[in-house]
Design a protein around this motif. Structure first.
Motif, PDB file in Angstrom:
ATOM      1  N   ALA A  33       1.074  -1.246  -0.122  1.00 22.53           N
ATOM      2  CA  ALA A  33       0.491   0.114   0.105  1.00 22.53           C
ATOM      3  C   ALA A  33       0.984   0.832   0.030  1.00 22.53           C
ATOM      4  CB  ALA A  33      -1.217   0.359   1.220  1.00 22.53           C
ATOM      5  N   ALA A  34       1.952   1.811   0.665  1.00 20.80           N
ATOM      6  CA  ALA A  34       2.781   2.446   0.915  1.00 20.80           C
ATOM      7  C   ALA A  34       3.692   2.969  -0.678  1.00 20.80           C
ATOM      8  CB  ALA A  34       3.919   1.998   1.797  1.00 20.80           C
ATOM      9  N   ALA A  35       3.898   0.933  -0.706  1.00 16.33           N
ATOM     10  CA  ALA A  35       4.676   1.737  -2.261  1.00 16.33           C
ATOM     11  C   ALA A  35       3.527   1.988  -3.503  1.00 16.33           C
ATOM     12  CB  ALA A  35       4.853   0.598  -2.849  1.00 16.33           C
ATOM     13  N   VAL A  41      -0.170   4.612  -8.072  1.00 10.75           N
ATOM     14  CA  VAL A  41      -0.626   3.490  -8.935  1.00 10.75           C
ATOM     15  C   VAL A  41      -1.586   3.246  -7.752  1.00 10.75           C
ATOM     16  CG1 VAL A  41       1.005   3.328 -10.688  1.00 10.75           C
ATOM     17  CG2 VAL A  41       0.941   1.914  -7.803  1.00 10.75           C
ATOM     18  N   THR A  42      -2.153   1.631  -7.990  1.00 16.93           N
ATOM     19  CA  THR A  42      -3.375   1.092  -7.491  1.00 16.93           C
ATOM     20  C   THR A  42      -2.053  -0.089  -6.220  1.00 16.93           C
ATOM     21  OG1 THR A  42      -4.203  -0.947  -8.883  1.00 16.93           O
ATOM     22  CG2 THR A  42      -4.993   1.600  -8.284  1.00 16.93           C
ATOM     23  N   HIS A  43      -2.517  -0.352  -5.294  1.00 17.92           N
ATOM     24  CA  HIS A  43      -2.474  -0.991  -4.463  1.00 17.92           C
ATOM     25  C   HIS A  43      -2.145  -2.708  -5.491  1.00 17.92           C
ATOM     26  CE1 HIS A  43      -2.209  -5.133  -2.086  1.00 17.92           C
ATOM     27  NE2 HIS A  43      -1.876  -4.423  -0.281  1.00 17.92           N
ATOM     28  N   TRP A  44      -3.406  -2.675  -6.186  1.00 20.56           N
ATOM     29  CA  TRP A  44      -3.514  -3.921  -7.392  1.00 20.56           C
ATOM     30  C   TRP A  44      -2.237  -3.802  -8.667  1.00 20.56           C
ATOM     31  CZ3 TRP A  44      -3.973  -4.686 -12.400  1.00 20.56           C
ATOM     32  CH2 TRP A  44      -4.228  -5.796 -12.974  1.00 20.56           C
ATOM     33  N   ALA A  45      -1.761  -2.979  -9.642  1.00 17.85           N
ATOM     34  CA  ALA A  45      -1.106  -2.569  -9.960  1.00 17.85           C
ATOM     35  C   ALA A  45       0.576  -3.009  -9.016  1.00 17.85           C
ATOM     36  CB  ALA A  45      -0.882  -1.114 -10.483  1.00 17.85           C
ATOM     37  N   VAL A  46       0.888  -2.392  -8.384  1.00 19.63           N
ATOM     38  CA  VAL A  46       1.443  -3.414  -7.119  1.00 19.63           C
ATOM     39  C   VAL A  46       1.985  -4.448  -6.972  1.00 19.63           C
ATOM     40  CG1 VAL A  46       3.531  -2.483  -5.370  1.00 19.63           C
ATOM     41  CG2 VAL A  46       2.195  -0.896  -6.472  1.00 19.63           C
ATOM     42  N   GLY A  47       0.989  -5.080  -6.831  1.00 21.02           N
ATOM     43  CA  GLY A  47       0.757  -7.061  -6.811  1.00 21.02           C
ATOM     44  C   GLY A  47       1.545  -7.283  -7.858  1.00 21.02           C
ATOM     45  N   LYS A  48       0.335  -6.977  -8.799  1.00 22.83           N
ATOM     46  CA  LYS A  48       0.841  -7.560  -9.971  1.00 22.83           C
ATOM     47  C   LYS A  48       1.967  -7.588 -10.694  1.00 22.83           C
ATOM     48  CE  LYS A  48      -1.313  -7.676 -14.956  1.00 22.83           C
ATOM     49  NZ  LYS A  48      -1.509  -6.802 -16.386  1.00 22.83           N
TER      50      LYS A  48
END
Length: 318
Positions: A33-35, A41-48
């Motif tokens: 979330a912090a990244a 960008v969204t939390h989902w985009a970072v996770g992807k």
């Protein structure tokens, strides 16, 4: 045409660069979330992006926990390389994109440092600052007094240990680790293979480091050692000069003797223990902290200190 004969890895072996950017942000902030907030960008985009990178390497890079994520061993190793690569890119971009802007910074910076630090560490590096900022006039004065007694007659100061008080901003500049050091000629006359061999030598002191040898010997398990004699000098730089001339063994601040070690004028015959003295501290006059010339000098000296403290050459045993 510019050519480079240095072997490089094939470009198709590079991992996805956007995923690396996301990986560095998550590792630095400790959560997706912090990244995501940093990268807009969204939390989902970072996770992807992290899943993409983990699939590319075939190993997990993070361990998911209730309050964030922590790096795996593989992730920590990757972060080390990625951080260095990003630092180099940032430095290159800064040099290329802001060279003219840097050269336009002008003004006066009044630097007050301890005499030995100024003579042995600052002055040998100052030509680098002048080359980068030719329109900034650096005026160096020296004293070992607390900067609160100097008043406002300085913009940037360097001291041993913290300096607190109204009107100053203080933070560690670099560690001060100390080891016995002497000239190679002295060792040829009387070798030093262990702490016990110091009993055959003269131990060099300065008026501001009278207790340093006693503290180091205690840490080395030789508190009762009695040397052949003691010799004391008015300033630390005289103490170091005496060691270069073969007059005895000094307990030297490694940052101050970096050039002497590199040139072979001094050697450190005993590799441990490296006694940690008070950190060198950077002190900035709060009233001048936003000045462009002062800020430029602060960034420069911090960068130079980082190079010095990261070098392992000074710790090599001769």
């Amino acid at each position: 045409m510019v050519t480079n004969d240095t072997p490089t890895a094939p470009r198709d072996r590079l991992p996805p660069l956007n995923a690396l950017r996301n990986f560095e942000a998550v590792a630095r902030r400790g959560s997706f979330a912090a990244a995501a907030a940093d990268l807009h960008v969204t939390h989902w985009a970072v996770g992807k992006q992290i899943r993409l990178l983990e699939d590319w390497f075939g190993v997990p890079l993070f361990e998911r926990q209730a309050r964030g994520v922590v790096l795996t061993d593989e992730g920590a190793a990757l972060l080390h390389d990625v951080s260095h690569a990003f630092d180099r890119l940032a430095a290159g971009a800064g040099r290329l994109g802001h060279r003219d802007a840097v050269r336009r910074v002008s003004g006066i910076v009044r630097v007050n440092a301890m005499p030995s630090f100024a003579l042995c560490w600052l002055l040998p590096r100052l030509c680098d600052f002048q080359a980068r900022y030719p329109d900034i006039d650096v005026r160096v004065t020296t004293t070992s007094r607390k900067l609160r007694y100097v008043g406002d007659a300085f913009d940037v100061g360097v001291r041993s240990g913290s300096e607190e008080g109204a009107g100053v901003v203080s933070r560690p500049l670099m560690p001060d680790q100390r080891l016995p050091a002497c000239s190679p000629a002295l060792l040829r006359r009387s070798p030093v293979h262990s702490v016990d061999d110091l009993r055959h030598h003269t131990l060099l002191h300065s008026t501001t480091t009278r207790t340093a040898w006693a503290q180091w010997l205690q840490g080395a398990g030789a508190a009762d050692l009695r040397p052949a004699r003691h010799a004391e000098y008015d300033h630390t730089y005289l103490q170091l000069a005496a060691a270069v001339e073969g007059l005895g063994v000094t307990l030297a601040s490694l940052p101050l003797i970096e050039r002497d070690l590199a040139a072979g004028r001094l050697v450190c015959p005993i590799a441990a223990p490296a006694w940690r003295a008070l950190d060198y501290t950077l002190v900035v006059n709060a009233d001048r902290a936003e000045d462009g010339a002062v800020s430029a000098f602060e960034r420069w000296i911090t960068g130079m200190a980082g190079q010095a403290s990261g070098s392992s050459d000074a710790f090599q045993r001769s």
